[in-house]
Design an enzyme around this catalytic site. Sequence first.
Site, PDB file in Angstrom:
ATOM      1  N   HIS A 261     -19.388   2.084  -6.851  1.00 15.47           N
ATOM      2  CA  HIS A 261     -19.411   0.637  -7.082  1.00 15.47           C
ATOM      3  C   HIS A 261     -20.706   0.011  -6.564  1.00 15.47           C
ATOM      4  CE1 HIS A 261     -16.394  -2.282  -8.643  1.00 15.47           C
ATOM      5  NE2 HIS A 261     -17.207  -3.162  -8.093  1.00 15.47           N
ATOM      6  N   ARG A 296     -32.824   2.831 -11.565  1.00 17.54           N
ATOM      7  CA  ARG A 296     -33.877   1.816 -11.591  1.00 17.54           C
ATOM      8  C   ARG A 296     -35.023   2.155 -12.546  1.00 17.54           C
ATOM      9  NH1 ARG A 296     -30.174  -0.157  -9.568  1.00 17.54           N
ATOM     10  NH2 ARG A 296     -29.947  -1.118  -7.498  1.00 17.54           N
TER      11      ARG A 296
END
Length: 378
Positions: A261, A296
Site C-alpha cells: 500500500h 518512479r
Amino acid sequence: MTLRATSSVVCIGDLERIASAVLPLSVWDFVSGGSGNEVTLAANRAALERIQLVPRVLTDVSQCSTATTLLGEEASMPVATAPIGYQKLVHPDGELAGARAAMEAGIPFTVGTLSSYPVERIAGMGGVTWFQLYWLRDRVMSYELVRRAEDAGCAALMLTVDVPWMGRRLRDMRNAFVLPDDVEAANFSVGPVSAAHRAIAGGSALAAHTSMTFASSLNWSDLEELRGRTKLPLIVKGLLDPADAARAAECGADAVVVSNHGGRQLDGAVPGIDVLEAVCAAVSGRCEVLVDGGIRSGVDVLKALALGANGVLLGRPLLWGLAAGGTDGARELLRLLAAELRDALGLAGCANVSEAQWLRTTRGPLRTGESMGNDKWI
C-alpha cells in the site's frame, strides 16, 4: 491549469518537485507520507535501487515495443494507474483528468471506491477502466458498488485486502488532516462519509471515516463469494506472502497485486519488489502478477518485468502529474514513462516486453563463482 515549466520536465522526479511546490503542505503530506516512522515507505525505493539489471547485447532492438496485454486487454505499456482516492485534492478535475490521460496513453485507469467523481462519470471518459473495491461494513453497499462498476462498463474489479483500517499516518495526525468541503467520496450519496470532513484534534478525519466504513472482518470466504457474484476479471491487491497469493489464485483471482500500500499500512512490511519472484513462483502462471510501491521510472518497470511481473501499478507519480498541470501534467507523466521504458528495454537488449523476463538481475556485486540467481537466457 497547464503544465508548468514544461521545458524543465525531463523526468518524473521533475513533476514531483513541481507538485511539492504547488500543493498545500497538508495535502502534500497526505500524498507523500506513509505510516508510522515511514520505514516501509523508504524501503520501497531502497529495494528497487538495490536491483541491478544485466543487459544483453547484439540483439536487434531497431523495432522496440512497449506494448503488451493486461487481463486480456491491449495496453501500450505494462502499466495501469493505481487506485487513489480523493484526486480532486490535487487538481479540480481529479480522476477525470487522470482517466483522460490514461485513455490517450492506452493504459488502464483504476477508479477508487473513494474517488472524488462517481465511477459512472470516470468510466464514461472512454478508456479501459478498472474499479477498486474496499470491503464495506455495509455488504449490500459493497455489492451495489460492484453492480455500478459492471453497469458503467469497467473491465475489471480490484479488491483491496490490506486495509481493515487505515494505518497510523503520523503526518496526517499532526496536521489534523480533513477533507475540504468541495472534495468528497462521490460514490457514496449518504452515510458516514461526512466524517471525513470533521476535524479531529491530533487525528486524521480520513482514518476516522475509514474505521466507520470499512469492514475489518474481510476474509477468504468473502473473496470466494465475491468471485461467485461477478463475471468481471478479479484482481486481489495488497498481498505480500506467497502463500496468500497462491490461495488467491485458487479462489479464482485473475491477477494479484504484490503491494504494501505504498508504505501506508503496516510500517515494517517487506517491499513488494523483494517478494515478487516468490509470489510469481507461488501462483505458477495461474493468474497475472502486478506489483506497486516506489515505481518512479521506466527502469523500475523493467526491473519488475525482469523479476516476473506482468506489469506495475503507478500511484503517487500520477498525483504529481495532476498537481503539476491536470490532464496536461498526467499526459506528460505517462509520455515520460513510456519513453523511459522503451529506452530501458532497448538498452537492455529487449525488443519487446516479453523478452524482459529473460534478463538477469542481481542485488549487488557478485563474487567469483557466485550465481546470479535467476539464470535465464542460457
